[in-house]
Enzyme design. Structure first.
Site, PDB file in Angstrom:
ATOM      1  N   ASP A  86      57.862  56.189  34.373  1.00 23.01           N
ATOM      2  CA  ASP A  86      58.465  54.860  34.311  1.00 23.01           C
ATOM      3  C   ASP A  86      57.873  53.992  33.209  1.00 23.01           C
ATOM      4  O   ASP A  86      58.424  52.927  32.895  1.00 23.01           O
ATOM      5  CB  ASP A  86      58.290  54.135  35.657  1.00 23.01           C
ATOM      6  CG  ASP A  86      59.157  54.722  36.760  1.00 23.01           C
ATOM      7  OD1 ASP A  86      60.183  55.351  36.446  1.00 23.01           O
ATOM      8  OD2 ASP A  86      58.794  54.558  37.936  1.00 23.01           O
ATOM      9  N   GLY A 147      68.504  54.298  43.407  1.00 21.34           N
ATOM     10  CA  GLY A 147      67.710  53.987  44.581  1.00 21.34           C
ATOM     11  C   GLY A 147      66.480  54.856  44.665  1.00 21.34           C
ATOM     12  O   GLY A 147      66.307  55.812  43.906  1.00 21.34           O
TER      13      GLY A 147
END
Length: 304
Positions: A86, A147
């Site tokens: 990330d 999600g």
């Protein structure tokens, strides 16, 4: 160890982020038994915007890390705990990715409601995985899915699509054993195929828990040095440098993986382009400590 007797970790609040932070806490307490470790949960833009679509041109990098980095820079926390994939490949000024825990398995998982031939509809929000699926499973219809891990699995069960693709590391860190070809989620059996990392090359940093500190915090650096897995950090540096050179991020159709065996690092990359089904590929090898030069060689090779 440094003279500091306590440390504050910063993490996202998702179930997976909490599990990973728990792993960091355990590692720190094994290495520094007298250290008091506290955790602060931080809400990120990615957590706030779950219902909003993400512009694929903008990518996802920073959505789940930017706020944690701001809190780290402010001094509210001492160590940021990230899923390495990330993190933006360009380092944030004033911060350093100082350490990493041992890497988890890097493969992706094809998770289906029932075993057998891959169904006609697969859901994934990853641009990289979408390109890989079009390449290896021609004719498959792809739909968007976002999600956290439990959310995506619940959507799989509630929807009419057949399968989704998730990182093996995240599924296993949540306590699900995929080695037998399946696992049960909320009482429902799911079938699992472990996708070969030769074809489904992972995102840079996949499976790595990264530990980030302020550049000027020598005590926090010393604490992290006690738990850092040197080979994993070297591999992460190679992958991040390649992505930086390529200007790639989590929203780009790029796979890159560095591995080390017998003091030799191998770095492989896979870059997809809109007009081609098959990716451009490259592989370089060299001394394990030469992570940044190897990334440069890989970039030269894949662009040559």
């Amino acid at each position: 160890m440094s003279g500091r007797d306590s440390i504050v970790l910063g993490s996202r609040g998702s179930e997976l982020a909490r599990a990973q932070t728990g792993m960091v806490v355990e590692a720190l307490q094994r290495a520094h038994p007298d250290l008091i470790v506290r955790t602060q949960i931080i809400t990120t833009r990615g957590d706030d915007r779950k219902a909003e679509p993400i512009d694929p041109r903008a990518g996802r990098k920073g959505l789940f890390t930017g706020e944690i980095e701001r809190v780290l820079l402010s001094g509210e926390i001492d160590i940021a705990v990230h899923s390495a994939k990330d993190l933006p490949s360009d380092a944030t000024a004033g911060l350093e990715v100082r350490g990493a825990l041992p890497r988890a398995p890097v493969e992706d998982l094809l998770i289906q409601k029932s075993a057998g031939e891959v169904g006609p509809v697969i859901a994934t929000g990853s641009v990289r995985r979408q390109h890989q699926l079009r390449w290896k499973y021609p004719g498959t219809n792809l739909v968007e899915l976002r999600g956290n891990v439990p959310t995506r699995l619940r959507k799989l069960l509630a929807s009419d699509f057949n399968a989704t693709v998730l990182a093996r590391a995240g599924v296993e860190r949540l306590g699900y054993d995929v080695s037998s070809g399946g696992f049960e989620f909320e009482g429902v059996p799911l079938s699992v195929d472990i996708l070969s990392s030769s074809d489904f090359l992972p995102a840079g940093g996949q499976g790595v828990i990264a530990l980030q500190v302020r550049d000027d915090d020598a005590e926090a650096k010393a604490i992290i040095d006690g738990v850092n897995h040197a080979e994993t950090l070297l591999c992460l540096r190679a992958e991040r440098e390649f992505l930086r050179l390529l200007q790639g991020d989590c929203g780009s159709p790029v796979g890159v993986l560095a591995t080390i065996a017998d003091s030799e690092m191998t770095v492989r990359a896979q870059v997809f382009e809109p007009e081609r089904i098959e990716p451009r590929t490259a592989c370089v090898k060299g001394e394990a400590t030469s992570a940044v030069p190897l990334a440069q060689r890989l970039w030269d090779s894949i662009n040559g």
